[in-house]
Design an enzyme around this catalytic site. Sequence first.
Site, short mmCIF file in Angstrom:
data_model
loop_
_atom_site.label_atom_id
_atom_site.label_comp_id
_atom_site.label_asym_id
_atom_site.label_seq_id
_atom_site.Cartn_x
_atom_site.Cartn_y
_atom_site.Cartn_z
N HIS A 1 -9.94 6.39 2.05
CA HIS A 1 -8.64 5.80 2.84
C HIS A 1 -8.59 6.66 4.07
O HIS A 1 -8.98 6.28 5.07
CB HIS A 1 -7.36 5.77 1.98
CG HIS A 1 -7.59 5.17 0.89
ND1 HIS A 1 -8.04 3.78 0.76
CD2 HIS A 1 -7.40 5.36 -0.40
CE1 HIS A 1 -8.04 3.31 -0.57
NE2 HIS A 1 -7.43 4.37 -1.18
N ASP A 2 -8.27 7.87 3.85
CA ASP A 2 -7.97 8.87 4.98
C ASP A 2 -9.02 9.16 5.99
O ASP A 2 -9.04 9.18 7.22
CB ASP A 2 -7.11 9.90 4.72
CG ASP A 2 -5.75 9.65 4.03
OD1 ASP A 2 -5.23 10.30 3.25
OD2 ASP A 2 -5.34 8.29 4.11
N ASN B 1 1.39 4.33 1.63
CA ASN B 1 1.88 4.93 2.73
C ASN B 1 3.02 4.18 3.35
O ASN B 1 4.00 4.57 3.77
CB ASN B 1 0.97 5.25 3.66
CG ASN B 1 0.19 6.48 3.46
OD1 ASN B 1 0.42 7.23 2.71
ND2 ASN B 1 -1.29 6.27 3.95
N GLU C 1 0.75 -1.14 -0.10
CA GLU C 1 0.07 0.10 -0.13
C GLU C 1 0.95 1.19 0.02
O GLU C 1 2.03 1.10 0.54
CB GLU C 1 -0.96 0.02 1.26
CG GLU C 1 -1.79 1.08 1.53
CD GLU C 1 -0.96 2.35 2.22
OE1 GLU C 1 -0.20 2.15 2.94
OE2 GLU C 1 -1.34 3.34 1.74
O1 RIB Z 1 -3.03 3.97 -0.15
C1 RIB Z 1 -3.93 5.21 0.28
C2 RIB Z 1 -2.94 6.41 0.95
O2 RIB Z 1 -2.30 6.58 0.26
C3 RIB Z 1 -3.64 7.48 1.53
O3 RIB Z 1 -3.51 7.95 2.48
C4 RIB Z 1 -3.44 8.23 0.11
O4 RIB Z 1 -3.78 9.75 0.74
C5 RIB Z 1 -2.16 8.18 -0.05
O5 RIB Z 1 -1.49 8.93 0.91
CA CA Z 2 -2.63 10.39 2.73
#
Ligand code: RIB
Ligand code: CA
Length: 312
Positions: free
Chosen positions: A240-241, A168, A166
């Site tokens: 997501h956030d 982050n 993923e």
């Molecule tokens: O994978 C999704 C994440 O990565 C979210 O936080 C998006 O903003 C990116 O930062």
């Molecule tokens: Ca993010």
Amino acid sequence: MKKVILDVDTGIDDALGIMLALGSGRLDVLGITTVSGNVSLEQATENTCKILDLLQAGQDLPVVPGAAKPLLRPAFFEHRVHGSDGIGGALRGVRTARRPEGRSAADYMIEQIRRHPGELTLVMTGPLTNLALAAAQAPDIVRDVREVIVMGGVVQSYGNVTPVAEYNMYVDPEAARIVLNAGFRELVLVGLDVTRKALLSEEHIERLGDTPYGRYVRESTADYMNRYCERNGVRACALHDPLAVGVAIDRKLVTTGHYYVDVETRSELCDGQTVCDFQNRLQREPNAHVCVDVNADAFLDMFIAALRPSHQ
Ligand code: RIB
Ligand code: CA
């Protein structure tokens, strides 16, 4: 209300997470720290200031810039997803007079954790560089954080940068390893396994109405939703956030399991992969409450309600 610091790489969904955090009226957001991620540190900081202006947030809410790159690796921006400006081209031409703080995000986090021992929730929606730096600089703070809620990783599905990683976690896997193994009392991992179920649709945007927030959401997510449709066959924006923020507001939105999770940092193929030990094969103490399911309808209702304040 919970005292919260948001750590963001304001991008499209980070901005929506800030809107939920402030619009819900259920969190006491002490400050926002920014980090290099979707876009540069400078751009993420400017975007965060613009969103706070849109929300008419008080000037006393500090925006504190942090790391301009991951701990060891080069920056890895994601303009294909978030646009060149990071918020899908929305608020183009809008200027902000809001001035970021001069100190570092790590120093600010350490100061606030020491000022509010046992009370602070950290909601991390970007690469974990800032928190890794804070924990390395002041290891004593780890036991004094109430909870860390991390948007990141994926444990039972595929990645969104590589087949297994993923974003982050992929951008700064060394920072993620430090945070996961630092010994935080309560770490909740809000991964793609659940955020991919928290999809903002055209119908949800309609429910926001023709308001400043509704227009912003529609504009900032337009390209994102088109690209999502090309890849997944449905026009939607994965929140997501905002879901990490939602979990800070109401943990009951998600179902979690307590497992040991670590992050790959030395692989040609799998760097950034979050490895969850569901069967305790490594015999290590569990270090994360891993989200395995979500009440998506309840979360979307929370999100819409927070962005439809009567005062708009
Ligand atoms: O994978 C999704 C994440 O990565 C979210 O936080 C998006 O903003 C990116 O930062
Ligand atoms: Ca993010």
